[in-house]
Design a protein around this motif. Structure first.
Motif, PDB file in Angstrom:
ATOM      1  N   ARG A 334       0.718  -1.145   0.041  1.00 42.85           N
ATOM      2  CA  ARG A 334       0.052  -0.071   0.002  1.00 42.85           C
ATOM      3  C   ARG A 334       0.967   1.175  -0.131  1.00 42.85           C
ATOM      4  O   ARG A 334       0.501   2.053  -0.671  1.00 42.85           O
ATOM      5  N   GLU A 337       2.061   1.847  -3.331  1.00 45.93           N
ATOM      6  CA  GLU A 337       1.059   2.205  -4.135  1.00 45.93           C
ATOM      7  C   GLU A 337       0.857   3.721  -3.920  1.00 45.93           C
ATOM      8  O   GLU A 337       0.888   4.705  -4.786  1.00 45.93           O
ATOM      9  N   TYR A 338       0.847   4.122  -2.666  1.00 50.69           N
ATOM     10  CA  TYR A 338       0.559   5.621  -2.216  1.00 50.69           C
ATOM     11  C   TYR A 338       1.746   6.450  -2.683  1.00 50.69           C
ATOM     12  O   TYR A 338       1.488   7.759  -3.136  1.00 50.69           O
ATOM     13  N   GLU A 340       3.522   5.796  -5.381  1.00 49.18           N
ATOM     14  CA  GLU A 340       3.248   6.162  -6.745  1.00 49.18           C
ATOM     15  C   GLU A 340       2.402   7.262  -6.864  1.00 49.18           C
ATOM     16  O   GLU A 340       2.429   7.928  -7.835  1.00 49.18           O
ATOM     17  N   GLN A 341       1.283   7.013  -6.354  1.00 48.16           N
ATOM     18  CA  GLN A 341       0.308   8.173  -6.307  1.00 48.16           C
ATOM     19  C   GLN A 341       0.625   9.265  -6.155  1.00 48.16           C
ATOM     20  O   GLN A 341       0.460  10.272  -6.860  1.00 48.16           O
ATOM     21  N   ASP A 344       2.720  10.639  -8.919  1.00 49.42           N
ATOM     22  CA  ASP A 344       2.025  10.862 -10.249  1.00 49.42           C
ATOM     23  C   ASP A 344       1.028  12.293  -9.545  1.00 49.42           C
ATOM     24  O   ASP A 344       1.140  13.127 -10.663  1.00 49.42           O
ATOM     25  N   LEU A 345       0.974  12.434  -8.521  1.00 53.84           N
ATOM     26  CA  LEU A 345       0.178  13.576  -8.172  1.00 53.84           C
ATOM     27  C   LEU A 345       1.077  14.805  -8.273  1.00 53.84           C
ATOM     28  O   LEU A 345       0.788  15.903  -8.838  1.00 53.84           O
TER      29      LEU A 345
END
Lengths: 409, 47
Positions: A334, A337-338, A340-341, A344-345
């Motif tokens: 997680r 993932e976060y 990565e997010q 991305d953001l």
């Protein structure tokens, strides 16, 4: 012509010519006669003692002493006979009196020295007297078993104790054990050939004179053994002797008496060490074969239970650990993932910022403002207000709105 | 017939060692000479 004594035979005082003592007044002829008679009886006593007629010898010697109490030979022999019959104290008393009358060249002194040098003998004599008296008391109370026990001990202490045998024979007669009684009386006759009581008892038992003489002359008189005192009674017809054991020929010297072994209390003390060792060994063996295996089994059972509980706990802990590991992995996933997010953001934000910058750069400026703006472009921040006041034709985007747009993205 | 009690009475207790002194003193130490002497004294006393 008779020689007249100068000193009195009785008191040692001078003697008158008429033969009477000046001190005691005794006639010397009378004293001489008395002393001769004393010696006569002493000789008879000596002859009787030589043929083991001890009872007769005692009577003769006592008679000898009645005629002359100072006859040390008679007194010494009497003491010796009493000693032979087991009456040590009587013997001692006569020897002491004899030593008192004549202190030099007297054999009684040698006898007394011998006894004094051997205290055990005196102790034995004392014990013998005590045990015999005890046996006599038991016999009077008709406690025959106890009397037997005491007599057994007495006779083992002194195998020549005539009174002991006589009492034993009397007890046996009373209990109907005539064979044993006869044996004991035979023993008495071997020590004292004319013992009055022994002959009297044998006659009462039905023995003839010839029979008594045969018993008296028996050379192979069997010693009175332990088993004869009680217990085994040989089955015999009334009046007949029990069957003798078949023994090899035994030769005896004349006038010797068979010896009975000394009674010894079986001493357990000397085996006590061995008994202790054996007991220790048995104890160790019992411990090794019985106690230790049981203990081992109990301990191993406890170990097993402990091990089971520990393994159970271990497995539960392992399970928990694996669960936690999974959780960790999940969370790490997680997190990535976060991340990565987030990246991305961030990229989006940067792109939006670029867009904003580009848009801002595309906002046309008013002429006034453009000139002032050109003069103030170096660093004024208030241009926007003047631009806003006049910028009805220009759509400006507020910063807050921009931020909201980015967040929505 | 042997009477046990009567025969038993004939037995006298044996003397122990500590009774030796008593046995010596109680021994009748008079012989015929002492008896005659005593008789002589008695006669002299009477006379």
């Amino acid at each position: 012509m008779a020689v007249r004594r100068k000193t009195c035979l009785y008191c040692g005082a001078p003697v008158r010519t008429n033969g009477y003592c000046t001190d005691c007044g005794l006639n010397q002829a009378f004293l001489k006669k008395a002393y001769n008679t004393s010696d006569y009886h002493y000789n008879i006593g000596l002859d009787k003692a030589r043929v083991r007629d001890l009872s007769g010898a005692i009577d003769s010697l006592k008679m000898s002493l009645r005629y002359n109490k100072r006859n040390v030979n008679a007194r010494n022999l009497l003491g010796l006979i009493y000693y032979e019959l087991g009456e040590t104290v009587m013997a001692l008393s006569h020897w002491v009196m004899s030593a008192n009358y004549q202190s030099k060249g007297n054999i009684a002194i040698r006898y007394l020295k011998e006894i004094r040098n051997d205290p055990k003998r005196l102790e034995d004599a004392n014990q013998l007297a005590r045990m015999f008296n005890q046996a006599l008391n038991y016999a009077k109370q008709r406690d025959f078993d106890l009397a037997y026990i005491q007599l057994r001990k007495t006779l083992s202490l002194n195998p020549h104790f005539v009174n002991g045998y006589l009492l034993l024979s009397l007890l046996n007669i009373e209990q109907g054990r005539l064979g044993k009684a006869r044996k004991a009386l035979t023993k008495v006759l071997s020590i004292d050939r004319t013992n009055t009581m022994a002959i009297h008892l044998l006659k009462e038992m039905g023995e003839t004179e010839e029979g008594i003489m045969k018993l008296r002359d028996e050379k192979n008189a069997e010693p009175v053994s332990e088993g004869d005192y009680y217990g085994v009674e040989q089955i015999a017809e009334e009046g007949k002797k029990p069957a003798r054991k078949i023994l090899g020929e035994i030769s005896f010297k004349k006038n010797t008496n068979t010896k009975i072994n000394r009674y010894k209390e079986v001493s357990m003390a000397r085996f006590s060490n061995i008994y202790m060792l054996v007991g220790l060994v048995i104890g160790v063996l019992v411990l090794y074969f019985l106690v230790v295996p049981a203990r081992t089994r109990a301990l191993s059972r406890e170990n097993e239970e402990l091990r089971a509980s520990y393994s159970e706990e271990l497995s539960s802990k392992n399970f928990t650990i694996s669960n936690l590991n999974d959780t960790v992995t999940e969370l790490e996933g997680r997190i990535s993932e976060y991340e990565e997010q987030i990246s991305d953001l961030e990229a989006t934000v940067s792109s939006l910022n670029e867009q904003i910058n580009s848009l801002e750069s595309q906002i046309p400026a008013t002429p006034d403002d453009a000139s002032e703006g050109g003069a103030n472009n170096d660093g004024s921040e208030g241009n926007s207000d003047s631009q806003n006041n006049d910028g009805s034709s220009v759509t400006t985007v507020a910063e807050d709105d921009l931020q909201n747009m980015i967040n929505n993205e | 017939m042997i009477n046990f009690e009567e025969e038993l009475k004939r037995f006298k207790p044996s003397l122990e060692v500590d009774q030796t002194e008593e046995a010596i003193y109680s021994n009748d130490l008079k012989d015929i000479s002492d008896i005659v002497l005593q008789m002589t004294k008695d006669l002299r006393g009477i006379n």
